[in-house]
Design a protein around this motif. Structure first.
Motif, PDB file in Angstrom:
ATOM      1  N   ASP A   1     -58.976 -18.666  62.942  1.00  0.00           N
ATOM      2  CA  ASP A   1     -58.024 -19.461  62.167  1.00  0.00           C
ATOM      3  C   ASP A   1     -58.179 -19.091  60.694  1.00  0.00           C
ATOM      4  OD1 ASP A   1     -56.782 -21.591  60.710  1.00  0.00           O
ATOM      5  OD2 ASP A   1     -57.016 -22.921  62.430  1.00  0.00           O
ATOM      6  N   LYS A   2     -57.084 -18.785  60.043  1.00  0.00           N
ATOM      7  CA  LYS A   2     -57.127 -18.337  58.641  1.00  0.00           C
ATOM      8  C   LYS A   2     -57.692 -19.395  57.697  1.00  0.00           C
ATOM      9  CE  LYS A   2     -53.566 -14.754  58.793  1.00  0.00           C
ATOM     10  NZ  LYS A   2     -53.697 -14.565  60.252  1.00  0.00           N
ATOM     11  N   ARG A   3     -57.728 -20.650  58.127  1.00  0.00           N
ATOM     12  CA  ARG A   3     -58.297 -21.709  57.290  1.00  0.00           C
ATOM     13  C   ARG A   3     -59.799 -21.529  57.093  1.00  0.00           C
ATOM     14  NH1 ARG A   3     -57.077 -27.173  60.199  1.00  0.00           N
ATOM     15  NH2 ARG A   3     -57.685 -25.862  61.979  1.00  0.00           N
ATOM     16  N   PHE A   4     -60.431 -20.785  57.987  1.00  0.00           N
ATOM     17  CA  PHE A   4     -61.884 -20.697  57.965  1.00  0.00           C
ATOM     18  C   PHE A   4     -62.424 -19.328  57.562  1.00  0.00           C
ATOM     19  CE2 PHE A   4     -60.705 -23.881  61.229  1.00  0.00           C
ATOM     20  CZ  PHE A   4     -61.223 -25.006  60.603  1.00  0.00           C
ATOM     21  N   ILE A   5     -61.549 -18.431  57.148  1.00  0.00           N
ATOM     22  CA  ILE A   5     -62.010 -17.101  56.741  1.00  0.00           C
ATOM     23  C   ILE A   5     -61.619 -16.823  55.286  1.00  0.00           C
ATOM     24  CG2 ILE A   5     -61.954 -16.196  59.087  1.00  0.00           C
ATOM     25  CD1 ILE A   5     -59.316 -14.827  58.430  1.00  0.00           C
ATOM     26  N   ASP A   6     -62.275 -15.814  54.723  1.00  0.00           N
ATOM     27  CA  ASP A   6     -61.988 -15.383  53.351  1.00  0.00           C
ATOM     28  C   ASP A   6     -62.115 -16.534  52.353  1.00  0.00           C
ATOM     29  OD1 ASP A   6     -61.376 -13.414  51.454  1.00  0.00           O
ATOM     30  OD2 ASP A   6     -59.235 -13.887  51.497  1.00  0.00           O
ATOM     31  N   ARG A   7     -63.125 -17.351  52.550  1.00  0.00           N
ATOM     32  CA  ARG A   7     -63.349 -18.471  51.638  1.00  0.00           C
ATOM     33  C   ARG A   7     -64.219 -18.024  50.459  1.00  0.00           C
ATOM     34  NH1 ARG A   7     -61.824 -23.472  54.115  1.00  0.00           N
ATOM     35  NH2 ARG A   7     -63.166 -24.601  52.666  1.00  0.00           N
ATOM     36  N   ASP A   8     -64.245 -18.829  49.421  1.00  0.00           N
ATOM     37  CA  ASP A   8     -64.890 -18.427  48.168  1.00  0.00           C
ATOM     38  C   ASP A   8     -66.367 -18.071  48.325  1.00  0.00           C
ATOM     39  OD1 ASP A   8     -62.556 -18.719  46.782  1.00  0.00           O
ATOM     40  OD2 ASP A   8     -63.011 -20.720  46.012  1.00  0.00           O
ATOM     41  N   PHE A   9     -67.055 -18.727  49.266  1.00  0.00           N
ATOM     42  CA  PHE A   9     -68.490 -18.485  49.380  1.00  0.00           C
ATOM     43  C   PHE A   9     -68.810 -17.103  49.969  1.00  0.00           C
ATOM     44  CE2 PHE A   9     -67.259 -20.478  53.379  1.00  0.00           C
ATOM     45  CZ  PHE A   9     -67.880 -19.663  54.306  1.00  0.00           C
ATOM     46  N   ASP A  10     -67.828 -16.482  50.660  1.00  0.00           N
ATOM     47  CA  ASP A  10     -68.025 -15.140  51.221  1.00  0.00           C
ATOM     48  C   ASP A  10     -66.670 -14.454  51.333  1.00  0.00           C
ATOM     49  OD1 ASP A  10     -69.086 -12.876  52.373  1.00  0.00           O
ATOM     50  OD2 ASP A  10     -69.355 -13.758  54.363  1.00  0.00           O
ATOM     51  N   LYS A  11     -66.141 -14.033  50.192  1.00  0.00           N
ATOM     52  CA  LYS A  11     -64.816 -13.424  50.147  1.00  0.00           C
ATOM     53  C   LYS A  11     -64.767 -12.203  51.061  1.00  0.00           C
ATOM     54  CE  LYS A  11     -61.779 -14.462  47.985  1.00  0.00           C
ATOM     55  NZ  LYS A  11     -60.674 -15.398  48.329  1.00  0.00           N
ATOM     56  N   GLY A  12     -63.703 -12.165  51.875  1.00  0.00           N
ATOM     57  CA  GLY A  12     -63.550 -11.059  52.792  1.00  0.00           C
ATOM     58  C   GLY A  12     -64.499 -11.099  53.964  1.00  0.00           C
ATOM     59  N   ASN A  13     -65.282 -12.190  54.073  1.00  0.00           N
ATOM     60  CA  ASN A  13     -66.297 -12.311  55.136  1.00  0.00           C
ATOM     61  C   ASN A  13     -67.157 -11.056  55.205  1.00  0.00           C
ATOM     62  OD1 ASN A  13     -63.851 -14.146  56.179  1.00  0.00           O
ATOM     63  ND2 ASN A  13     -65.801 -14.954  56.941  1.00  0.00           N
ATOM     64  N   LYS A  14     -67.671 -10.687  54.056  1.00  0.00           N
ATOM     65  CA  LYS A  14     -68.512  -9.493  53.963  1.00  0.00           C
ATOM     66  C   LYS A  14     -69.793  -9.645  54.773  1.00  0.00           C
ATOM     67  CE  LYS A  14     -70.787  -6.444  50.616  1.00  0.00           C
ATOM     68  NZ  LYS A  14     -71.056  -6.167  49.169  1.00  0.00           N
ATOM     69  N   TYR A  15     -70.349 -10.871  54.795  1.00  0.00           N
ATOM     70  CA  TYR A  15     -71.644 -11.088  55.436  1.00  0.00           C
ATOM     71  C   TYR A  15     -71.614 -12.041  56.634  1.00  0.00           C
ATOM     72  CZ  TYR A  15     -73.461  -9.090  51.086  1.00  0.00           C
ATOM     73  OH  TYR A  15     -73.719  -8.264  50.015  1.00  0.00           O
ATOM     74  N   SER A  16     -70.553 -12.768  56.818  1.00  0.00           N
ATOM     75  CA  SER A  16     -70.583 -13.845  57.815  1.00  0.00           C
ATOM     76  C   SER A  16     -69.280 -13.969  58.597  1.00  0.00           C
ATOM     77  CB  SER A  16     -70.883 -15.179  57.124  1.00  0.00           C
ATOM     78  OG  SER A  16     -69.818 -15.543  56.253  1.00  0.00           O
ATOM     79  N   VAL A  17     -69.420 -14.496  59.814  1.00  0.00           N
ATOM     80  CA  VAL A  17     -68.277 -14.772  60.692  1.00  0.00           C
ATOM     81  C   VAL A  17     -68.398 -16.217  61.171  1.00  0.00           C
ATOM     82  CG1 VAL A  17     -67.240 -14.268  62.942  1.00  0.00           C
ATOM     83  CG2 VAL A  17     -67.990 -12.393  61.469  1.00  0.00           C
ATOM     84  N   PRO A  18     -67.371 -17.048  61.000  1.00  0.00           N
ATOM     85  CA  PRO A  18     -67.460 -18.445  61.434  1.00  0.00           C
ATOM     86  C   PRO A  18     -67.770 -18.561  62.926  1.00  0.00           C
ATOM     87  CG  PRO A  18     -65.516 -18.104  60.063  1.00  0.00           C
ATOM     88  CD  PRO A  18     -66.069 -16.750  60.365  1.00  0.00           C
ATOM     89  N   TYR A  19     -68.692 -19.446  63.243  1.00  0.00           N
ATOM     90  CA  TYR A  19     -69.062 -19.701  64.643  1.00  0.00           C
ATOM     91  C   TYR A  19     -68.576 -21.080  65.080  1.00  0.00           C
ATOM     92  CZ  TYR A  19     -72.110 -20.508  68.712  1.00  0.00           C
ATOM     93  OH  TYR A  19     -72.599 -20.801  69.964  1.00  0.00           O
ATOM     94  N   PHE A  20     -68.936 -22.105  64.328  1.00  0.00           N
ATOM     95  CA  PHE A  20     -68.469 -23.467  64.576  1.00  0.00           C
ATOM     96  C   PHE A  20     -68.269 -24.179  63.248  1.00  0.00           C
ATOM     97  CE2 PHE A  20     -70.320 -23.750  69.042  1.00  0.00           C
ATOM     98  CZ  PHE A  20     -69.104 -24.011  69.640  1.00  0.00           C
ATOM     99  N   TRP A  21     -67.418 -25.187  63.253  1.00  0.00           N
ATOM    100  CA  TRP A  21     -67.349 -26.111  62.137  1.00  0.00           C
ATOM    101  C   TRP A  21     -67.409 -27.519  62.732  1.00  0.00           C
ATOM    102  CZ3 TRP A  21     -63.329 -29.703  61.289  1.00  0.00           C
ATOM    103  CH2 TRP A  21     -62.186 -29.537  62.097  1.00  0.00           C
ATOM    104  N   GLY A  22     -67.691 -28.485  61.875  1.00  0.00           N
ATOM    105  CA  GLY A  22     -67.769 -29.843  62.392  1.00  0.00           C
ATOM    106  C   GLY A  22     -68.133 -30.842  61.317  1.00  0.00           C
ATOM    107  N   SER A  23     -68.555 -32.004  61.755  1.00  0.00           N
ATOM    108  CA  SER A  23     -68.836 -33.104  60.835  1.00  0.00           C
ATOM    109  C   SER A  23     -70.207 -33.691  61.116  1.00  0.00           C
ATOM    110  CB  SER A  23     -67.782 -34.206  60.988  1.00  0.00           C
ATOM    111  OG  SER A  23     -67.774 -34.703  62.317  1.00  0.00           O
ATOM    112  N   SER A  24     -70.688 -34.454  60.163  1.00  0.00           N
ATOM    113  CA  SER A  24     -71.891 -35.273  60.344  1.00  0.00           C
ATOM    114  C   SER A  24     -71.458 -36.724  60.169  1.00  0.00           C
ATOM    115  CB  SER A  24     -72.965 -34.907  59.304  1.00  0.00           C
ATOM    116  OG  SER A  24     -73.387 -33.577  59.463  1.00  0.00           O
ATOM    117  N   GLY A  25     -71.404 -37.444  61.276  1.00  0.00           N
ATOM    118  CA  GLY A  25     -70.963 -38.836  61.242  1.00  0.00           C
ATOM    119  C   GLY A  25     -72.029 -39.758  61.793  1.00  0.00           C
TER     120      GLY A  25
END
Length: 341
Positions: free
Chosen positions: A104-128
């Motif tokens: 999903d484009k919402r989870f890639i190319d974010r400011d903390f790792d532009k272009g996903n040079k070092y990382s690939v999203p695995y999961f996202w979630g919350s702490s509730g």
């Protein structure tokens, strides 16, 4: 000096014991065994999984094991920032990751790792907050401040996770989960000091177990843990606190010292396959960043607010990012809190 020598010797022995296998250094209960077996069946590459219970533990180990350590790690966003800045992650070869396009484009190319040079999203979630409604009425825990109720003394579980725990304290005081103001962080620590007598256990290995065994009646849980707990005991409900809550994202990355880099890329690409990503998400209950995988999930899961909250709930959440030069301050207060247990 002797202690350091034997620690390094143990690390060298344990690492050499896995020679020839892909070594995955991962959170506990964060990769189904059958998925690892399927990867081996399809590729012939064996996977050895070693687990940790916090980003801090993983980070320390990666810094110690400079060569021939692990082939894959699963850091959260703030540690992707920290590890890449310190040269602890290797750049990814996107030509070997054709399934990257499924994300999903919402989870890639974010400011903390532009272009996903070092990382690939695995999961996202919350702490509730999970509530066992067999013992505590759901309407008694709507706010983070409700955790201070004397009736809950000795009945609360907190994650053994610096960012997650400080996030609830910061939100309780009306601050950002990424706040760097020393006075605000101090106020969060003081809130946690007040909460500490009510805490039965800190756990990040398998925190749902304390809820399922009735050791804790109210617990701070990651949403995947809450999803599985709710499936086993429908009386365990998941609450998004009214003050707000933290959102997080975990990533697959290749650490410095990896010896099986080609195999690591094959594994990442395998995990990004929609059918595989959907299988993992279905079992673990966390939110998948893989758009094509989400389409394959049962409708009941796609519409479950624990795993996939609606836009109104999401608007109250805030993604954790790096703390920068405020990190030592947080670590100091975390140590003081844990040593006061």
């Amino acid at each position: 000096m002797k202690k350091l020598f034997f620690t390094l010797l143990l690390l060298a022995v344990s690492s050499s014991a896995f020679a020839g296998d892909l070594i995955l250094y991962n959170w506990s209960e964060y990769m189904p065994r059958e998925v690892l077996e399927q990867f081996t069946k399809e590729t012939g590459i064996k996977v050895k999984e070693v687990t940790y219970d916090s980003n801090e533990a993983m980070f320390t180990k990666i810094k110690m094991v400079k060569d021939h350590g692990y082939d894959l790690v699963v850091p959260s966003t703030d540690f992707v920032i920290r590890m890449s800045a310190e040269g602890l992650l290797l750049p990814l070869d996107k030509s070997k990751l054709p399934n990257f396009s499924n994300l999903d484009k919402r989870f890639i190319d974010r400011d903390f790792d532009k272009g996903n040079k070092y990382s690939v999203p695995y999961f996202w979630g919350s702490s509730g907050i999970a509530v066992n409604t067999d013992f505590v009425p759901l309407n008694k825990v709507k706010s983070i401040k409700d955790l201070l109720d004397p009736a809950l003394k000795g009945r609360i579980l907190l994650l053994n996770d610096l960012r997650g725990v400080f996030a609830i304290a910061l939100k309780a005081n009306g601050y950002s989960v990424n706040d760097r103001d020393p006075e605000h962080v101090k106020a969060a620590y003081e809130f946690l000091q007040k909460l500490l007598p009510s805490v039965k256990v800190f756990d990040s290995d398998s925190p749902k177990q304390a809820m399922l065994s009735n050791e804790a009646m109210v617990g701070q849980l990651w949403n995947g843990e809450a999803y599985v707990a709710n499936q086993e005991n429908p009386s365990i409900k998941y609450v998004y606190p009214q003050e707000g809550y933290s959102l997080w994202m975990d990533h697959l990355a290749i650490p410095r010292g990896a010896r099986n880099i080609e195999e690591a890329h094959k594994f990442i690409n395998f995990i990004l396959r929609p059918d595989v990503a959907a299988k993992i998400a279905s079992e673990l209950g966390y939110s998948s960043p893989n758009a094509e995988a989400v389409k394959l999930l049962p409708e009941k899961m796609r519409k479950n607010p624990i795993s996939y909250p609606d836009d109104e709930i999401l608007a109250r959440g805030e993604f954790e990012v790096g703390l920068g030069d405020a990190t030592p301050m947080y670590e100091k207060y975390w140590l003081k809190l844990k040593t006061a247990e």
